[in-house]
Design a protein around this motif. Structure first.
Motif, PDB file in Angstrom:
ATOM      1  N   LEU A  91       0.826  -1.123  -0.189  1.00  0.00           N
ATOM      2  CA  LEU A  91       0.106   0.057   0.081  1.00  0.00           C
ATOM      3  C   LEU A  91       0.791   1.144  -0.022  1.00  0.00           C
ATOM      4  CD1 LEU A  91      -2.648  -0.956   2.389  1.00  0.00           C
ATOM      5  CD2 LEU A  91      -2.865  -0.853  -0.090  1.00  0.00           C
ATOM      6  N   ALA A  92       2.089   1.289   0.742  1.00  0.00           N
ATOM      7  CA  ALA A  92       2.728   2.457   0.984  1.00  0.00           C
ATOM      8  C   ALA A  92       3.300   2.645  -0.659  1.00  0.00           C
ATOM      9  CB  ALA A  92       4.063   2.105   1.672  1.00  0.00           C
ATOM     10  N   ALA A  93       3.654   1.748  -1.517  1.00  0.00           N
ATOM     11  CA  ALA A  93       4.069   1.775  -2.726  1.00  0.00           C
ATOM     12  C   ALA A  93       2.979   2.406  -3.737  1.00  0.00           C
ATOM     13  CB  ALA A  93       4.769   0.526  -3.145  1.00  0.00           C
ATOM     14  N   ALA A  94       1.763   2.610  -3.282  1.00  0.00           N
ATOM     15  CA  ALA A  94       0.760   2.679  -4.212  1.00  0.00           C
ATOM     16  C   ALA A  94       0.233   4.172  -3.846  1.00  0.00           C
ATOM     17  CB  ALA A  94      -0.511   1.810  -3.965  1.00  0.00           C
ATOM     18  N   TRP A  95       0.833   4.892  -2.821  1.00  0.00           N
ATOM     19  CA  TRP A  95       0.458   6.383  -2.808  1.00  0.00           C
ATOM     20  C   TRP A  95       1.724   7.055  -2.351  1.00  0.00           C
ATOM     21  CZ3 TRP A  95      -3.143   2.647  -1.019  1.00  0.00           C
ATOM     22  CH2 TRP A  95      -4.423   2.813  -1.700  1.00  0.00           C
ATOM     23  N   PRO A  96       1.896   8.211  -2.747  1.00  0.00           N
ATOM     24  CA  PRO A  96       3.116   9.044  -2.324  1.00  0.00           C
ATOM     25  C   PRO A  96       3.057   9.238  -0.835  1.00  0.00           C
ATOM     26  CG  PRO A  96       2.010  10.249  -4.186  1.00  0.00           C
ATOM     27  CD  PRO A  96       1.085   8.982  -3.714  1.00  0.00           C
ATOM     28  N   VAL A  97       1.938   9.426  -0.023  1.00  0.00           N
ATOM     29  CA  VAL A  97       2.102   9.596   1.253  1.00  0.00           C
ATOM     30  C   VAL A  97       1.247   8.313   1.922  1.00  0.00           C
ATOM     31  CG1 VAL A  97       1.603  10.803   3.243  1.00  0.00           C
ATOM     32  CG2 VAL A  97       2.556  12.012   1.192  1.00  0.00           C
ATOM     33  N   LEU A 112       4.341   7.760   9.083  1.00  0.00           N
ATOM     34  CA  LEU A 112       3.996   8.244   7.848  1.00  0.00           C
ATOM     35  C   LEU A 112       5.065   8.023   6.957  1.00  0.00           C
ATOM     36  CD1 LEU A 112       1.772  10.105   6.737  1.00  0.00           C
ATOM     37  CD2 LEU A 112       3.164  11.946   7.275  1.00  0.00           C
ATOM     38  N   LEU A 113       4.580   7.206   5.974  1.00  0.00           N
ATOM     39  CA  LEU A 113       5.550   6.791   4.900  1.00  0.00           C
ATOM     40  C   LEU A 113       5.654   7.403   3.595  1.00  0.00           C
ATOM     41  CD1 LEU A 113       5.314   2.741   5.075  1.00  0.00           C
ATOM     42  CD2 LEU A 113       7.008   4.275   6.491  1.00  0.00           C
ATOM     43  N   VAL A 124       5.956  16.447   4.110  1.00  0.00           N
ATOM     44  CA  VAL A 124       5.635  15.409   4.806  1.00  0.00           C
ATOM     45  C   VAL A 124       5.701  15.733   6.595  1.00  0.00           C
ATOM     46  CG1 VAL A 124       6.108  13.087   5.509  1.00  0.00           C
ATOM     47  CG2 VAL A 124       6.422  13.793   3.221  1.00  0.00           C
ATOM     48  N   ARG A 125       6.646  16.344   6.835  1.00  0.00           N
ATOM     49  CA  ARG A 125       6.705  16.904   8.171  1.00  0.00           C
ATOM     50  C   ARG A 125       5.555  17.785   8.711  1.00  0.00           C
ATOM     51  NH1 ARG A 125      11.181  15.713  11.222  1.00  0.00           N
ATOM     52  NH2 ARG A 125      13.101  14.913   9.944  1.00  0.00           N
ATOM     53  N   ASN A 129       2.896  16.561  11.767  1.00  0.00           N
ATOM     54  CA  ASN A 129       2.701  17.592  12.698  1.00  0.00           C
ATOM     55  C   ASN A 129       1.348  17.913  12.898  1.00  0.00           C
ATOM     56  OD1 ASN A 129       5.543  17.710  13.469  1.00  0.00           O
ATOM     57  ND2 ASN A 129       5.861  19.737  12.129  1.00  0.00           N
ATOM     58  N   GLY A 130       0.617  18.181  11.951  1.00  0.00           N
ATOM     59  CA  GLY A 130      -0.632  18.527  11.733  1.00  0.00           C
ATOM     60  C   GLY A 130      -1.595  17.247  12.218  1.00  0.00           C
TER      61      GLY A 130
END
Length: 393
Positions: A91-97, A112-113, A124-125, A129-130
């Motif tokens: 799944l991590a490979a399917a989406w940028p985040v 958070l990958l 990403v940071r 943080n949010g």
């Protein structure tokens, strides 16, 4: 309503053999809706209930496999599965985040990958943080409405609400575009104003040549409330013409030489102008009662330092951009000096955040003259003492 999406992976179908790629997504979206007045506790309960119902539902793909009997469906592959080994990596490979959650007895871990080639680490940071601020808010105020839980840290809130929203210096000049350029001439006449294919004009040269052309336009009946078509390609002739027309109290109207002759004639006729400015590439005259064509060659224009009397004000038209006409007859959109200066001032505020001197600005005129961004690219730098860079193509 606020919408929250929870994703469940399902890898077993893809690993079952056969071409399932056109039948399956790597995840199934489950939508959780919560009104803005719902409490954080109610939201969490709703999420848990939705997940439980999804696990019990099953047979999500039964009708799909009924249409493809050649595929052998592995036992237990129908419906939704959670915590399939190795699934997080897929799944991590399917989406940028991708947010990964692991529950433990004493603590839960969120990871958070992200794909560094697609998403910058600072972005990403900021997301992380949010999310952390949101979780802290839910934990400390479980009965508070979801809509009141902040996604901003104290530092981010100060930046967004105070620093970015600082309106102390929002004093937009009440002036015409050409008057702002004239002020830059007074402050640095020998600075380079524009360059094009190895040729350049200083602020004094640009302004002085425009003064000469402006006086000529006024003598031939151009003045306040008038519209002057500019039938030219990109170049210094175009820039001098724009400035001269505004100094004469009129508004410039870019006309593309590549337009069909009928469209050019229709646009020019609708303006009721006594003159059309063209460059050296223009050949011939339009037939009938067409307005006079004045060829402009900036190199042959003299330089007069004295500016003409101000023939317009901030509410007068500065330029007109015609629509493409793809949905009907082309329409001219009038832009006032006030609106144009306001837009330029907004660009100036954004540029100040970079921390570089405005006079060091170099802006490329990448748009064609008949597109509105070209006006900003040509004239905005000149109102702040910067430089316009004009490529021919």
């Amino acid at each position: 309503s606020r919408h929250f999406h929870v994703w469940f992976g399902h890898e077993s179908l893809l690993a079952a053999g056969g071409d399932f790629s056109r039948l399956c997504l790597p995840a199934v979206p489950l939508e959780i809706q919560a009104g803005k007045e719902s409490s954080c506790r109610e939201l969490l309960e709703h999420v848990l209930l939705t997940m439980q119902q999804a696990r019990q539902r099953g047979n999500l793909a039964r009708e799909v496999f009924a249409r493809y009997p050649e595929y052998r469906v592995p036992a237990g592959a129908m419906g939704i599965q959670v915590d399939v080994p190795g699934e997080q990596q897929t799944l991590a490979a399917a989406w940028p985040v991708f947010l990964q959650f692991s529950a433990g007895k004493n603590a839960s871990v969120f990871e958070l990958l992200y794909a560094p080639a697609v998403v910058d680490e600072t972005v990403v940071r900021s997301i992380a943080n949010g999310f952390r601020v949101f979780l802290d808010g839910m934990r400390s105020m479980p009965d508070a409405p979801v809509g009141t839980v902040s996604l901003l840290s104290a530092q981010e809130r100060q930046r967004v609400l105070e620093q970015w929203n600082d309106t102390e210096d929002l004093s937009v000049p009440d002036a015409c575009v050409h008057r702002l350029i004239e002020q830059q001439v007074e402050g640095g006449p020998e600075r380079i104003a524009a360059v094009c294919q190895g040729q350049q004009l200083t602020y004094r040269e640009l302004n002085g040549k425009a003064n000469v052309l402006a006086l000529e336009l006024v003598r031939h009946g151009t003045g306040r409330g008038g519209y002057v078509p500019v039938l030219m390609n990109k170049g210094l002739d175009l820039l001098v013409s724009y400035l001269a027309i505004m100094k004469a109290g009129a508004a410039f109207v870019p006309v593309d030489p590549a337009w069909p002759e009928g469209r050019r004639a229709e646009v020019i006729a609708s303006l009721g102008t006594p003159v059309v400015l063209v460059d050296s590439s223009f050949v011939g005259e339009m037939a009938g009662d067409s307005p006079r064509h004045r060829k402009v060659d900036y190199r042959s224009l003299a330089i007069v330092d004295e500016n003409p009397a101000l023939l317009s004000d901030a509410d007068a038209p500065a330029y007109v951009i015609f629509t493409s006409g793809s949905t009907g007859k082309p329409k001219g959109v009038i832009n006032s000096h006030r609106g144009t200066v306001n837009r330029f001032f907004g660009c100036t505020l954004e540029y100040r955040r970079i921390g570089q001197p405005l006079q060091d600005m170099r802006l490329l005129n990448s748009s064609t003259p008949v597109f509105d961004p070209s006006v900003r690219q040509l004239l905005w730098p000149l109102t702040e003492g910067g430089r316009t860079v004009i490529p021919l193509h």
